[in-house]
Scaffold this motif. Sequence first.
Motif, PDB file in Angstrom:
ATOM      1  N   ASN A   4       0.826  -1.209   0.000  1.00 22.92           N
ATOM      2  CA  ASN A   4       0.000   0.000   0.000  1.00 22.92           C
ATOM      3  C   ASN A   4       0.857   1.254   0.000  1.00 22.92           C
ATOM      4  OD1 ASN A   4      -2.485  -1.264  -0.098  1.00 22.92           O
ATOM      5  ND2 ASN A   4      -2.620  -1.447   2.116  1.00 22.92           N
ATOM      6  N   GLN A   5       1.929   1.233   0.761  1.00 22.30           N
ATOM      7  CA  GLN A   5       2.829   2.389   0.800  1.00 22.30           C
ATOM      8  C   GLN A   5       3.477   2.594  -0.570  1.00 22.30           C
ATOM      9  OE1 GLN A   5       5.796   2.335   3.864  1.00 22.30           O
ATOM     10  NE2 GLN A   5       6.651   4.285   3.248  1.00 22.30           N
ATOM     11  N   PHE A   6       3.938   1.519  -1.182  1.00 24.61           N
ATOM     12  CA  PHE A   6       4.545   1.612  -2.511  1.00 24.61           C
ATOM     13  C   PHE A   6       3.526   2.178  -3.510  1.00 24.61           C
ATOM     14  CE2 PHE A   6       5.408   0.087  -6.759  1.00 24.61           C
ATOM     15  CZ  PHE A   6       6.764   0.350  -6.913  1.00 24.61           C
ATOM     16  N   ALA A  13       4.715   4.486 -11.203  1.00 27.70           N
ATOM     17  CA  ALA A  13       5.766   3.498 -11.467  1.00 27.70           C
ATOM     18  C   ALA A  13       5.218   2.347 -12.303  1.00 27.70           C
ATOM     19  CB  ALA A  13       6.331   2.962 -10.155  1.00 27.70           C
ATOM     20  N   PRO A  14       6.032   1.809 -13.207  1.00 28.83           N
ATOM     21  CA  PRO A  14       5.572   0.679 -14.018  1.00 28.83           C
ATOM     22  C   PRO A  14       5.202  -0.545 -13.169  1.00 28.83           C
ATOM     23  CG  PRO A  14       7.753   1.424 -14.737  1.00 28.83           C
ATOM     24  CD  PRO A  14       7.365   2.234 -13.545  1.00 28.83           C
ATOM     25  N   GLN A  15       5.770  -0.648 -11.997  1.00 32.08           N
ATOM     26  CA  GLN A  15       5.517  -1.788 -11.116  1.00 32.08           C
ATOM     27  C   GLN A  15       4.264  -1.609 -10.261  1.00 32.08           C
ATOM     28  OE1 GLN A  15       8.300   0.079 -11.085  1.00 32.08           O
ATOM     29  NE2 GLN A  15       9.985  -1.210 -11.777  1.00 32.08           N
ATOM     30  N   CYS A  16       3.599  -0.480 -10.397  1.00 33.27           N
ATOM     31  CA  CYS A  16       2.442  -0.188  -9.551  1.00 33.27           C
ATOM     32  C   CYS A  16       1.329  -1.220  -9.752  1.00 33.27           C
ATOM     33  CB  CYS A  16       1.932   1.216  -9.818  1.00 33.27           C
ATOM     34  SG  CYS A  16       0.743   1.787  -8.590  1.00 33.27           S
ATOM     35  N   PHE A  17       1.043  -1.582 -10.992  1.00 26.30           N
ATOM     36  CA  PHE A  17      -0.012  -2.573 -11.252  1.00 26.30           C
ATOM     37  C   PHE A  17       0.357  -3.942 -10.677  1.00 26.30           C
ATOM     38  CE2 PHE A  17      -0.893   0.472 -14.732  1.00 26.30           C
ATOM     39  CZ  PHE A  17      -2.169   0.828 -14.332  1.00 26.30           C
ATOM     40  N   LEU A  22      -0.227  -8.027  -6.391  1.00 26.10           N
ATOM     41  CA  LEU A  22       0.382  -8.776  -5.283  1.00 26.10           C
ATOM     42  C   LEU A  22      -0.306  -8.462  -3.956  1.00 26.10           C
ATOM     43  CD1 LEU A  22       4.147  -8.470  -6.274  1.00 26.10           C
ATOM     44  CD2 LEU A  22       2.773 -10.569  -6.241  1.00 26.10           C
ATOM     45  N   ARG A  23      -0.639  -7.197  -3.744  1.00 29.20           N
ATOM     46  CA  ARG A  23      -1.358  -6.804  -2.523  1.00 29.20           C
ATOM     47  C   ARG A  23      -2.708  -7.507  -2.439  1.00 29.20           C
ATOM     48  NH1 ARG A  23      -4.201  -1.330  -2.862  1.00 29.20           N
ATOM     49  NH2 ARG A  23      -5.357  -2.681  -4.300  1.00 29.20           N
ATOM     50  N   LYS A  46     -12.989  -4.001   0.434  1.00 31.06           N
ATOM     51  CA  LYS A  46     -11.718  -3.276   0.362  1.00 31.06           C
ATOM     52  C   LYS A  46     -11.064  -3.351  -1.018  1.00 31.06           C
ATOM     53  CE  LYS A  46      -7.747  -2.372   3.222  1.00 31.06           C
ATOM     54  NZ  LYS A  46      -7.059  -2.668   4.459  1.00 31.06           N
ATOM     55  N   TYR A  47     -11.259  -4.460  -1.741  1.00 30.28           N
ATOM     56  CA  TYR A  47     -10.583  -4.657  -3.029  1.00 30.28           C
ATOM     57  C   TYR A  47     -11.578  -5.041  -4.128  1.00 30.28           C
ATOM     58  CZ  TYR A  47      -6.747  -4.970   0.294  1.00 30.28           C
ATOM     59  OH  TYR A  47      -5.864  -4.725   1.316  1.00 30.28           O
ATOM     60  N   PRO A  48     -12.533  -4.175  -4.428  1.00 29.39           N
ATOM     61  CA  PRO A  48     -13.581  -4.526  -5.398  1.00 29.39           C
ATOM     62  C   PRO A  48     -13.072  -4.747  -6.824  1.00 29.39           C
ATOM     63  CG  PRO A  48     -13.697  -2.201  -4.845  1.00 29.39           C
ATOM     64  CD  PRO A  48     -12.690  -2.830  -3.916  1.00 29.39           C
TER      65      PRO A  48
END
Length: 90
Positions: A4-6, A13-17, A22-23, A46-48
């Motif tokens: 979540n912090q990242f 960032a390209p790694q955001c998705f 992963l989260r 929380k993660y719809p």
Amino acid sequence: MAFNQFIRVYTSAPQCFQAIDLRDSLAYYFARKEDMYQAYSDFIEKYPEAKEIADAKNNYEATLYESSTKENTIDEYVQFIKNYAQNSCW
């Protein structure tokens, strides 16, 4: 959770998705480990947008049904149908 912090800090960032996937996957792992309708409900709320959402909804309905009909009585089944008519498990 570090993911979540990242995600908050590095939104472009390209790694955001990948971090989001992963989260969500880790959160769903813990919901499945608990295997209670409230854990699935919390995950769904929380993660719809999570890839696991369809599976989470199925598990939510199944565990809600099991929890609501533990005693295996007609009254429980009738009450469950009244309260959760849209549930696919009955």
